[in-house]
Design a protein around this motif. Structure first.
Motif, PDB file in Angstrom:
ATOM      1  N   UNK A 149       0.825  -1.203   0.000  1.00 44.29           N
ATOM      2  CA  UNK A 149       0.000   0.000   0.000  1.00 44.29           C
ATOM      3  C   UNK A 149       0.860   1.253   0.000  1.00 44.29           C
ATOM      4  N   UNK A 150       1.915   1.248   0.819  1.00 42.88           N
ATOM      5  CA  UNK A 150       2.809   2.399   0.883  1.00 42.88           C
ATOM      6  C   UNK A 150       3.515   2.627  -0.445  1.00 42.88           C
ATOM      7  N   UNK A 151       3.964   1.543  -1.095  1.00 40.54           N
ATOM      8  CA  UNK A 151       4.645   1.668  -2.385  1.00 40.54           C
ATOM      9  C   UNK A 151       3.691   2.200  -3.453  1.00 40.54           C
ATOM     10  N   UNK A 152       2.457   1.714  -3.458  1.00 42.28           N
ATOM     11  CA  UNK A 152       1.466   2.209  -4.428  1.00 42.28           C
ATOM     12  C   UNK A 152       1.219   3.702  -4.226  1.00 42.28           C
ATOM     13  N   UNK A 153       1.088   4.125  -2.993  1.00 42.45           N
ATOM     14  CA  UNK A 153       0.865   5.549  -2.715  1.00 42.45           C
ATOM     15  C   UNK A 153       2.087   6.381  -3.100  1.00 42.45           C
ATOM     16  N   UNK A 154       3.300   5.858  -2.857  1.00 40.23           N
ATOM     17  CA  UNK A 154       4.510   6.570  -3.274  1.00 40.23           C
ATOM     18  C   UNK A 154       4.559   6.727  -4.786  1.00 40.23           C
ATOM     19  N   UNK A 155       4.081   5.724  -5.498  1.00 43.98           N
ATOM     20  CA  UNK A 155       4.047   5.806  -6.962  1.00 43.98           C
ATOM     21  C   UNK A 155       2.971   6.777  -7.435  1.00 43.98           C
ATOM     22  N   UNK A 156       1.862   6.824  -6.712  1.00 45.92           N
ATOM     23  CA  UNK A 156       0.747   7.684  -7.131  1.00 45.92           C
ATOM     24  C   UNK A 156       1.105   9.167  -7.067  1.00 45.92           C
ATOM     25  N   UNK A 157       1.950   9.553  -6.125  1.00 46.52           N
ATOM     26  CA  UNK A 157       2.299  10.980  -6.032  1.00 46.52           C
ATOM     27  C   UNK A 157       3.085  11.445  -7.248  1.00 46.52           C
ATOM     28  N   UNK A 158       3.668  10.502  -7.996  1.00 47.83           N
ATOM     29  CA  UNK A 158       4.435  10.861  -9.192  1.00 47.83           C
ATOM     30  C   UNK A 158       3.551  10.975 -10.427  1.00 47.83           C
ATOM     31  N   UNK A 159       2.283  10.582 -10.296  1.00 45.43           N
ATOM     32  CA  UNK A 159       1.353  10.650 -11.428  1.00 45.43           C
ATOM     33  C   UNK A 159       0.825  12.076 -11.560  1.00 45.43           C
ATOM     34  N   UNK A 160       1.020  12.720 -12.725  1.00 45.65           N
ATOM     35  CA  UNK A 160       0.501  14.090 -12.903  1.00 45.65           C
ATOM     36  C   UNK A 160      -1.006  14.145 -12.690  1.00 45.65           C
TER      37      UNK A 160
ATOM     38  N   UNK B  67       3.936   7.207   5.855  1.00 47.64           N
ATOM     39  CA  UNK B  67       3.432   5.838   5.980  1.00 47.64           C
ATOM     40  C   UNK B  67       4.494   4.834   5.577  1.00 47.64           C
ATOM     41  N   UNK B  68       5.321   5.198   4.579  1.00 42.48           N
ATOM     42  CA  UNK B  68       6.346   4.279   4.097  1.00 42.48           C
ATOM     43  C   UNK B  68       7.365   3.951   5.184  1.00 42.48           C
ATOM     44  N   UNK B  69       7.656   4.901   6.061  1.00 40.23           N
ATOM     45  CA  UNK B  69       8.648   4.672   7.119  1.00 40.23           C
ATOM     46  C   UNK B  69       8.227   3.522   8.031  1.00 40.23           C
ATOM     47  N   UNK B  70       7.037   3.607   8.591  1.00 37.25           N
ATOM     48  CA  UNK B  70       6.596   2.579   9.530  1.00 37.25           C
ATOM     49  C   UNK B  70       6.248   1.291   8.792  1.00 37.25           C
ATOM     50  N   UNK B  71       5.771   1.387   7.548  1.00 37.08           N
ATOM     51  CA  UNK B  71       5.476   0.179   6.773  1.00 37.08           C
ATOM     52  C   UNK B  71       6.753  -0.599   6.496  1.00 37.08           C
ATOM     53  N   UNK B  72       7.829   0.115   6.196  1.00 35.65           N
ATOM     54  CA  UNK B  72       9.110  -0.542   5.950  1.00 35.65           C
ATOM     55  C   UNK B  72       9.616  -1.216   7.218  1.00 35.65           C
ATOM     56  N   UNK B  73       9.432  -0.569   8.351  1.00 35.87           N
ATOM     57  CA  UNK B  73       9.849  -1.161   9.629  1.00 35.87           C
ATOM     58  C   UNK B  73       9.067  -2.437   9.895  1.00 35.87           C
ATOM     59  N   UNK B  74       7.749  -2.407   9.686  1.00 36.56           N
ATOM     60  CA  UNK B  74       6.925  -3.597   9.912  1.00 36.56           C
ATOM     61  C   UNK B  74       7.348  -4.750   8.999  1.00 36.56           C
ATOM     62  N   UNK B  75       7.560  -4.437   7.722  1.00 40.37           N
ATOM     63  CA  UNK B  75       7.932  -5.495   6.783  1.00 40.37           C
ATOM     64  C   UNK B  75       9.300  -6.066   7.123  1.00 40.37           C
ATOM     65  N   UNK B  76      10.265  -5.180   7.405  1.00 41.69           N
ATOM     66  CA  UNK B  76      11.609  -5.646   7.736  1.00 41.69           C
ATOM     67  C   UNK B  76      11.600  -6.491   9.007  1.00 41.69           C
TER      68      UNK B  76
ATOM     69  N   UNK C 265      13.486   3.549  -2.071  1.00 39.36           N
ATOM     70  CA  UNK C 265      14.401   4.674  -2.204  1.00 39.36           C
ATOM     71  C   UNK C 265      14.263   5.333  -3.574  1.00 39.36           C
ATOM     72  N   UNK C 266      14.102   4.504  -4.629  1.00 38.31           N
ATOM     73  CA  UNK C 266      13.952   5.051  -5.981  1.00 38.31           C
ATOM     74  C   UNK C 266      12.713   5.940  -6.077  1.00 38.31           C
ATOM     75  N   UNK C 267      11.603   5.484  -5.524  1.00 41.60           N
ATOM     76  CA  UNK C 267      10.374   6.284  -5.558  1.00 41.60           C
ATOM     77  C   UNK C 267      10.542   7.584  -4.778  1.00 41.60           C
ATOM     78  N   UNK C 268      11.194   7.519  -3.625  1.00 37.86           N
ATOM     79  CA  UNK C 268      11.418   8.730  -2.831  1.00 37.86           C
ATOM     80  C   UNK C 268      12.361   9.691  -3.550  1.00 37.86           C
ATOM     81  N   UNK C 269      13.303   9.162  -4.303  1.00 38.77           N
ATOM     82  CA  UNK C 269      14.240  10.017  -5.029  1.00 38.77           C
ATOM     83  C   UNK C 269      13.527  10.844  -6.093  1.00 38.77           C
ATOM     84  N   UNK C 270      12.538  10.237  -6.756  1.00 34.59           N
ATOM     85  CA  UNK C 270      11.860  10.956  -7.832  1.00 34.59           C
ATOM     86  C   UNK C 270      10.843  11.968  -7.307  1.00 34.59           C
ATOM     87  N   UNK C 271      10.509  11.932  -6.006  1.00 33.18           N
ATOM     88  CA  UNK C 271       9.545  12.928  -5.508  1.00 33.18           C
ATOM     89  C   UNK C 271      10.099  14.363  -5.587  1.00 33.18           C
TER      90      UNK C 271
END
Length: 396
Positions: A95-106, A131-140, A169-175
């Motif tokens: 969910x966090x990755x999808x939302x990170x990708x959505x912010x890059x959509x014009x 959301x990505x911060x805590x989601x990454x912690x949970x997954x890891x 990291x790639x998605x965050x870089x493009x923000x």
């Protein structure tokens, strides 16, 4: 409960002596941070709120709303078993990755100051990186629970999390959101290290990260300008440019001295210091409350981080590895964000827009910060009522 009987009078006198309950450190620190943050954020924002909205308490009212919403979220979180978070950790990360990708959509992502970090929901701007911060912690944490031996013995156990981390990291870089990148990377590396990953395996990753920073500086010259201005913000070519925020923050610290100029008496918040109620609220605390006020805030964060690490150590000793790694990860999230914000405000680090948890204005940071404290409180509760170790399977 004690019972006292008098033979002469034939009466029974019952006196109750309630055993005093220990103060919950997490709850105490939380409310002290929320209270201090609300007061200082309001003081820092009154002028700009009056200018933008015609109401000096505009940001105060919104922050009170988000505090109420955060406490409601905490109440719900406290009733969710850690096993549920363990099983749902892959879904949360997806969910966090999808939302990170959505912010890059014009048209979907909202661009502010050149960065697309938000999704405008009309009544609320969602920031997926929080959301990505805590989601990454949970997954890891779930991954390390299942693959402790592989992480410790083989390269595969170390490189698999790097693939997931690289995508985030790639998605965050493009923000771009380089602050969140650094926080997530440091937190992930720390969790891997605490899980037993060999130290020499970090050397390759550190070299790759260093090469990435060099490439980033070459591709984006403003990064070099920020580094140069950070080293000498008072230089004539920087003092009204890249070094302006830092010089104004340092002036605030200088004016505050030991005891501050008094609550509400800051001059730097009167349009001299940009983002005074968000990224640089610590500078206003230093100006109005002095160095002692800054040390008080720092002591609260140290207590919070130390408590998270202590809960992680106790959970690990009980064989509750998922809870342990989540506690370690949350402690590291708070530690890195507080360190970077303090470093930026005091001139120890290059200027970077990053909120101070609980104290800066903003609903996203406040909601996620309170959620993380609630997870720590749930871990604390389960340590008291559960003795069995956590399962080692069930999450992808």
């Amino acid at each position: 409960m004690s019972v006292m009987m008098s033979k002469n009078k034939g009466a029974v006198r019952v006196s109750a002596r309630d055993t005093p309950q220990p103060v919950n450190t997490l709850m105490l620190v939380l409310f002290l941070l929320l209270g201090s943050g609300l007061i200082m954020m309001t003081s820092a924002s009154m002028e700009i709120a009056n200018s933008l909205a015609g109401d000096p308490f505009y940001f105060f009212k919104r922050q009170v709303f988000f505090i109420g919403l955060s406490l409601l979220l905490m109440l719900v979180t406290l009733h969710i078993d850690m096993d549920i978070w363990y099983r749902s950790s892959p879904l949360l990360l997806c969910l966090a990755v999808v939302l990170l990708a959505m912010v890059l959509v014009p048209g979907v992502g909202t661009v502010v100051n050149g960065s697309a970090r938000w999704i405008d929901l009309g009544f609320y701007r969602l920031q997926p990186s929080e959301m990505a911060k805590i989601s990454m912690v949970m997954y890891m944490a779930a991954f390390l629970q299942r693959h402790r031996d592989e992480v410790h013995e083989r390269w595969s156990g170390f490189m698999k999390p790097m693939i997931i981390l690289g995508a985030v990291i790639a998605l965050l870089h493009f923000e771009p959101d380089h602050g969140a990148m650094v926080i997530i990377m440091l937190t992930t590396f720390t969790m891997l290290f605490l899980a037993g990953a060999r130290l020499h395996r970090f050397v390759l990753i550190v070299m790759i990260c260093f090469a990435g920073v060099v490439a980033l500086a070459i591709m984006k010259p403003y990064v070099i300008n920020r580094l140069t201005s950070f080293l000498n913000p008072w230089a004539a070519e920087y003092v009204y440019g890249e070094g302006y925020q830092l010089t104004q923050a340092l002036i605030a610290f200088g004016r505050g001295e030991w005891l501050g100029v008094g609550l509400g008496n800051s001059i730097q918040k009167l349009y001299f210091l940009p983002e005074a109620h968000t990224d640089f609220v610590l500078s206003i605390i230093a100006e109005e409350m002095g160095l002692l006020g800054v040390l008080f805030v720092l002591a609260l964060f140290i207590t919070l981080i130390w408590t998270a690490l202590r809960l992680g150590r106790e959970s690990e000793a009980r064989g509750r590895y998922f809870s342990a790694y989540v506690a370690f990860g949350i402690g590291m999230l708070f530690a890195t964000q507080v360190f970077i914000n303090f470093g930026v405000n005091t001139g120890l680090l290059p200027t970077k827009g990053l909120t101070l948890p609980f104290l800066s204005y903003g609903g996203n940071s406040l909601l996620i910060s309170c959620f993380m404290v609630a997870v720590l409180m749930r871990i604390q509760y389960e340590l008291q009522v559960k003795t069995d170790p956590e399962p080692s399977g069930g999450a992808a």
